[in-house]
Motif scaffolding. Sequence first.
Motif, PDB file in Angstrom:
ATOM      1  N   UNK A 293       0.823  -1.214   0.000  1.00 14.48           N
ATOM      2  CA  UNK A 293       0.000   0.000   0.000  1.00 14.48           C
ATOM      3  C   UNK A 293       0.851   1.256   0.000  1.00 14.48           C
TER       4      UNK A 293
ATOM      5  N   UNK B 272       0.314   5.646   0.039  1.00  6.58           N
ATOM      6  CA  UNK B 272      -0.622   6.751   0.247  1.00  6.58           C
ATOM      7  C   UNK B 272       0.084   8.077  -0.011  1.00  6.58           C
TER       8      UNK B 272
ATOM      9  N   UNK C 239      -4.660   6.659  -2.838  1.00  3.42           N
ATOM     10  CA  UNK C 239      -4.174   5.384  -2.327  1.00  3.42           C
ATOM     11  C   UNK C 239      -3.927   4.411  -3.473  1.00  3.42           C
TER      12      UNK C 239
ATOM     13  N   UNK D  78      -8.145   4.514  -4.819  1.00  7.83           N
ATOM     14  CA  UNK D  78      -8.905   5.622  -4.233  1.00  7.83           C
ATOM     15  C   UNK D  78      -8.189   6.912  -4.568  1.00  7.83           C
TER      16      UNK D  78
ATOM     17  N   UNK E 214       2.469   0.966   3.652  1.00  7.34           N
ATOM     18  CA  UNK E 214       2.237  -0.073   4.643  1.00  7.34           C
ATOM     19  C   UNK E 214       2.315  -1.428   3.964  1.00  7.34           C
TER      20      UNK E 214
ATOM     21  N   UNK F 297       0.595  -4.318   3.975  1.00  4.70           N
ATOM     22  CA  UNK F 297      -0.478  -5.089   3.380  1.00  4.70           C
ATOM     23  C   UNK F 297      -1.415  -4.213   2.559  1.00  4.70           C
ATOM     24  N   UNK F 298      -2.202  -4.878   1.739  1.00  2.00           N
ATOM     25  CA  UNK F 298      -3.276  -4.209   1.036  1.00  2.00           C
ATOM     26  C   UNK F 298      -4.480  -4.071   1.929  1.00  2.00           C
ATOM     27  N   UNK F 299      -5.492  -3.393   1.440  1.00  2.00           N
ATOM     28  CA  UNK F 299      -6.616  -3.063   2.307  1.00  2.00           C
ATOM     29  C   UNK F 299      -7.530  -4.250   2.563  1.00  2.00           C
TER      30      UNK F 299
ATOM     31  N   UNK G 196      -7.022  -4.147   8.012  1.00  2.00           N
ATOM     32  CA  UNK G 196      -7.391  -2.765   7.748  1.00  2.00           C
ATOM     33  C   UNK G 196      -6.792  -1.842   8.797  1.00  2.00           C
ATOM     34  N   UNK G 197      -6.250  -0.755   8.319  1.00  6.32           N
ATOM     35  CA  UNK G 197      -5.738   0.227   9.256  1.00  6.32           C
ATOM     36  C   UNK G 197      -4.361  -0.090   9.786  1.00  6.32           C
ATOM     37  N   UNK G 198      -3.643  -0.943   9.081  1.00  6.34           N
ATOM     38  CA  UNK G 198      -2.282  -1.207   9.525  1.00  6.34           C
ATOM     39  C   UNK G 198      -1.499   0.104   9.584  1.00  6.34           C
ATOM     40  N   UNK G 199      -0.605   0.232  10.566  1.00  4.85           N
ATOM     41  CA  UNK G 199       0.154   1.480  10.674  1.00  4.85           C
ATOM     42  C   UNK G 199       0.894   1.806   9.395  1.00  4.85           C
TER      43      UNK G 199
END
Lengths: 118, 112
Positions: free
Chosen positions: A31, A33, A48, A56, A95, A97-99, A103-106
Motif C-alpha cells: 500500500x 498513500x 491510495x 482511491x 504499509x 499489506x493491502x486493504x 485494515x488500518x495497519x500502521x
Amino acid sequence: GAGVSQSPRYKVAKRGQDVALRCDPISGHVSLFWYQQALGQGPEFLTYFQNEAQLDKSGLPSDRFFAERPEGSVSTLKIQRTQQEDSAVYLCASSLFGRDRDLGKPQHFGDGTRLSIL
Amino acid sequence: AQSVSQHNHHVILSEAASLELGCNYSYGGTVNLFWYVQYPGQHLQLLLKYFSGDPLVKGIKGFEAEFIKSKFSFNLRKPSVQWSDTAEYFCAVSSTGNQFYFGTGTSLTVIP
C-alpha cells in the motif's frame, strides 16, 4: 536506510508550472498513500495505491493533481499548472499489506516534500 | 467522511508534569485508532495504536492511550513528560479502505 524516501525535500515553483514529486516506499510494501499537509493542519488524504492500482483518488483536490505507481513500487505525484494554494508539505506513506488484510495497519511516513508556489 | 478533533492546539508543560491530549472522532462503526508523533525536523512516527481488545494501549516512550467507545475518544497520556517529548502529536482514525483521517495536531512544548 529502509524507510520511505521522498524527493525532492524542497521544491519552489512559479505559479503555473508543473511539478513532480517522487516517493520510494519501503521495499515490498503493497500500500502507498499520498497526503497533503497544509501549515498548521494535519495530513489530509489524497490518494491510495495497492500495488500499481490506484484504488482511491477521492482526496485529489482537482484534475490538476495526478498520481501514478506504474510498477507497484515508486510513485510520482504530479501537479499541473500549480497554484499558490498548492503550497504544502506532501507526505508519502506505505504499509505492508493491502486493504483486504488488516485494515488500518500502521503507515510508515517519509519526510515529505515541502512545495512552495510563488 | 470522518472527522478527528484535537482540542488542544498548543500545550506547554514543565518537565515531570503529567500530560493528557484529547482526541475525539466522529465515526460510529469499527475503527482503528493511532497516535503519531513528529519531532522537529523528522517524519511522522507511530507512538501507539488500537485495533481491538484491551482499550488501554501502551506505546513507546511511556505513552499510553485509552479508547472509550461511548465517548468516541482516544486520549493520549504520559505520567511524567521530558524535554525530549517536545513535538507535534497527531491522532488518526481509520475504518474501511485504509484511508486515514488525521486531527489537526497538538504542539507540545516541554520546558526543562
